[in-house]
Design an enzyme around this catalytic site. Structure first.
Site, short mmCIF file in Angstrom:
data_model
loop_
_atom_site.label_atom_id
_atom_site.label_comp_id
_atom_site.label_asym_id
_atom_site.label_seq_id
_atom_site.Cartn_x
_atom_site.Cartn_y
_atom_site.Cartn_z
CG ASP A 1 -2.21 0.71 1.03
OD1 ASP A 1 -2.30 1.53 0.09
OD2 ASP A 1 -3.16 0.48 1.81
CG ASP B 1 -9.63 2.41 -0.25
OD1 ASP B 1 -9.19 1.26 -0.47
OD2 ASP B 1 -8.99 3.27 0.36
C1 GLA Z 1 -5.80 1.89 2.12
C2 GLA Z 1 -6.21 0.71 1.29
C3 GLA Z 1 -7.25 -0.08 2.03
C4 GLA Z 1 -6.70 -0.54 3.35
C5 GLA Z 1 -6.24 0.66 4.15
C6 GLA Z 1 -5.52 0.24 5.41
O1 GLA Z 1 -6.83 2.81 2.22
O2 GLA Z 1 -6.67 1.11 0.04
O3 GLA Z 1 -7.65 -1.19 1.25
O4 GLA Z 1 -5.64 -1.43 3.14
O5 GLA Z 1 -5.36 1.48 3.40
O6 GLA Z 1 -5.06 1.32 6.14
#
Ligand code: GLA
Length: 743
Positions: free
Chosen positions: A479, A549
């Site tokens: 990420d 997301d």
């Molecule tokens: C980002 C990712 C999510 C999750 C969060 C965790 O927003 O896109 O899928 O992994 O971080 O903090």
């Protein structure tokens, strides 16, 4: 077999793909390199003089008095700065004398089979039997520079790949202030542009508009390709639609700051530029050093936007993604992020794994919150040591238990980041990107590690590899949850601060390159606060990227439609979410959430122990659906049939196997429409000569019990088919599977 030829008499290079030609002319004694043509494939180099060399304004050797007119209208292949071409340029410098102008004069060229790699950068690849490359080298003598333009053509797709190398052949240091990777000058026509714009949870929404005079661009200065704008530009003939008309697409194989621009000039010509954003870019090139500008993929289609899409998909599946998973069905995963957020421990994860395993799910992914003392987003990034309070016995114990349940195990990390509240920051505050004398801007409470420094890259790699080796971890979600600010590095000299943005991206690439070499069996999924780094650069390292997301299927249809404009369905991370959806609050049928996730990698992101029994009961059927159709979805040709962004009611897309023996149509009645049954849907891409068995998929039906019809391909495409969706409410979906036995 030659796809690139040099016509010595006319001094024209001609590059051919199966359906397109691209022509460049060396003009005048000075060796100007002019763009002649890019479009539908031509049989020879014989055309009228498109560069208008025999017309006023004459080329400089014939009319030195009006050199300025020539400079300001000639179609330059690599336009330079400050010498009379007032359209935007591709290349500028700051030399020792303080001058910024540049020029390009042809010197030599090479044509060879195969394709070169780009040092430190992701790049398309192909064998000597798959592609051919042209290198044109020119000089900017006043600056002591050699400029090489690279062009590769692939024999199996309508794509031309371009990149640039600058070498300092003089004896003075020079600063490169702008090195774009591609320019195409189009001759006066009316065009529309297509950009992909967005924001967090709303990435890559298609935005088509007429191109007027002046400069129209999208860009990023966020240190990543971004949610907001995308390193892509489409140029469409006015009459081009999904299936017909001329379309050009340009996509940048890079994950940092970019610019993608179309400029309509006073003479109605259109210049399309793409490359690293020159803002805050300044690269020091010492004598003997080289700089490589990343690749731009250029696609031409005379079969509308859909034709362009399918060329990008083919190119990326065959010549960009390297992972061994690219041609494989991915394990169906369940991710605990939206199930638990930070509130989990070994027991909770095992309870999810148990239920998931019983339902047929294949992998558990543990998301954010397993390390340091991280119970919310305010701390611990950089401290990649397991939190034994949450996970007693550590990763090894948890992973072994999950494996015993028959599930694989995957993990989340955010390797590029550092929390001010972390042991790492307390030990190395200077490892964060920041400007001395300013309090760095925090985003999600965190700062970004300075990946231009070798010792930082080394530390990060050490932690990633230690985590991966500590247990049987088979998947990594990488990420990147904030964008860059405060561009300052404690590791770079004052005159090199302008290199930080690009060096940061090179650091990310170096890390992922090493990771994929050392852990060839690892399934890597890139992610950035959802889909902020969904670009071809990252696809070189990971066969899939988290798309957004926002997992609400209605929003996802828009996001996936825009993403699939360029990127194959096999690359789009997509999960079935819980309802009401955490981002939009919308409630949709569980079946429909499955149909939309089926158009990507397919997985779950919900607490499977808590969702309604009826939804849990559907999961084994959805898993069967995935196994039944994923090969087709992953490898097939993608067609957009209808977009509810345009018609406000229904959405449909289709995937057809390359041999046209199979197809899967997905229809979603977004806003319930009375008499939907009466709306025939016309399929695309089938063989008009073939008979197809049409199955109205019922995922719960016993084999052989689904409703079927037999219809000819031409009738399915030109007359259409009734999707048989009832009026039972909004968001109802339907899968229709077609198979022809007489292949
Ligand atoms: C980002 C990712 C999510 C999750 C969060 C965790 O927003 O896109 O899928 O992994 O971080 O903090």
């Amino acid at each position: 077999m030659n796809k690139i030829i040099f016509d010595e008499n006319n001094r024209i290079f001609k590059l051919d793909t199966p359906g397109s030609s691209y022509m460049i002319k060396i003009a005048d004694e000075e060796g100007f390199l002019l763009h002649m043509y890019y479009g539908k494939r031509l049989n020879s180099t014989i055309t009228d003089d498109l560069c208008r060399l025999e017309q006023s304004p004459f080329i400089p050797s014939k009319n030195e008095r009006e050199r300025a007119s020539f400079m300001d209208c000639a179609p330059f292949e690599y336009p330079c700065h400050g010498l009379g071409d007032y359209r935007d340029d591709a290349f500028s410098v700051l030399n020792k004398a303080g001058h910024t102008a540049t020029s390009f004069s042809y010197r030599s060229h090479k044509i060879y089979s195969g394709k070169h790699a780009l040092k430190g950068l992701p790049a398309t690849f192909g064998t000597e039997d798959e592609c051919e490359t042209l290198e044109i080298t020119g000089a900017d003598e006043a600056n002591g520079l050699e400029i090489t333009l690279f062009y590769s053509v692939f024999y199996d797709t309508d794509a031309i790949v371009k990149s640039v190398r600058i070498e300092n052949t003089g004896n003075a240091d020079i600063k490169l202030t702008k090195v774009l990777s591609s320019c195409v000058d189009f001759y006066g026509d009316e065009y529309d542009t297509v950009f992909l714009h967005g924001s967090w949870a709303r990435e890559r929404i298609i935005d088509r508009k007429p191109l007027g005079y002046g400069k129209h661009y999208v860009s990023s200065l966020r240190g990543e390709s971004s949610h907001q704008e995308h390193p892509f530009i489409g140029l469409l003939a006015k009459n081009a639609d999904e299936d017909n008309g001329e379309v050009y697409g340009f996509n940048f194989v890079y994950s940092g700051n970019f610019i993608a621009q179309a400029e309509k000039s006073q003479f109605d010509s259109v210049r399309v530029l793409m490359g690293i954003n020159p803002v805050d870019f300044c690269w020091n090139l010492k004598p003997g050093e080289e700089f490589y500008a990343p690749e731009v993929i250029c696609v031409y289609s005379d079969k509308g936007i859909g034709g362009m899409t399918r060329s990008f998909h083919d190119l990326y599946r065959r010549h960009l993604i390297r992972s061994k998973y690219k041609d494989r069905k991915r394990p169906i995963l369940i991710n605990n992020w939206e199930a638990t957020y930070f509130n989990f421990d070994t027991e909770k994860l095992i309870s999810i794994a148990k239920r998931a395993s019983a339902l047929g799910i294949e992998m558990l992914v543990m998301d954010d919150g397993w390390f340091g003392h991280r119970n919310d987003d305010s701390s611990s990034l950089g401290d990649w040591y397991v939190n034994e309070e949450k996970l007693p016995g550590g990763l090894k114990y948890l992973v072994d238990e999950v494996n015993k349940l028959g599930l694989k195990f995957g993990i989340w990390m955010e390797p590029e980041m550092i929390s001010p509240d972390s042991d790492l920051y307390r030990a190395h505050p200077d490892w964060a990107i920041q400007i001395p004398g300013r309090t760095p801007v925090r985003s999600r409470a965190q700062l970004v590690l300075d990946l231009s420094r070798d010792e930082v890259v080394e530390y990060v790699y050490g932690r990633i590899s230690a985590v991966l080796k500590s247990a049987n971890i088979e998947y990594l979600k990488w990420d990147m949850n904030r964008q860059l600010t405060d561009i300052g590095s404690f590791g770079l000299a004052p005159e090199a601060q302008g290199e930080l943005f690009h060096r940061y991206v090179l650091g990310v690439y170096a890390l992922q390159d090493r990771l994929t070499k050392d852990f060839p069996d690892l399934l890597l999924e890139n992610c950035s606060g959802g889909g902020a780094r969904f670009d071809p650069g990252m696809l070189y390292y990971s066969p899939q990227i988290w798309t957004s997301d926002d997992q609400d299927p209605v929003e996802r249809m828009k996001i996936q439609q825009g993403t699939a404009l360029i990127y194959p369905l096999s690359t789009m991370g997509a999960h079935v979410c819980d309802c009401p959806n955490h981002t939009t609050g919308r409630t949709t049928p569980f079946e429909t959430r499955g149909y939309v996730a089926l158009a990507g990698t397919f997985g779950y992101e919900l607490d499977v122990t808590r969702i309604p029994e009826t939804d849990q009961a559907l999961i084994p059927y959805q898993i069967k659906m995935y196994h039944r159709f994923n090969d087709l979805v992953r490898t097939g040709d993608y067609y957009r049939i209808a977009s509810f962004l345009e018609n406000h009611e229904w959405d449909a897309w289709e995937v057809v196997s390359p041999d046209k023996s199979e197809a899967l149509l997905t229809v979603i009645n977004v806003s319930a429409r009375v008499n939907m049954k009466a709306r025939p849907i016309k399929l695309k891409g089938l063989d008009p000569e073939k008979m197809y068995t049409v199955t109205f998929v019922d995922i719960k039906a016993e084999p052989g019990k689904e409703q079927t019809l037999t219809l000819p391909g031409d009738a399915l495409m030109y007359a259409g088919i009734n999707p048989r969706i009832d009026n039972a409410g909004d968001f109802r979906g339907r899968l229709i599977y077609l198979r022809s036995e007489n292949v």
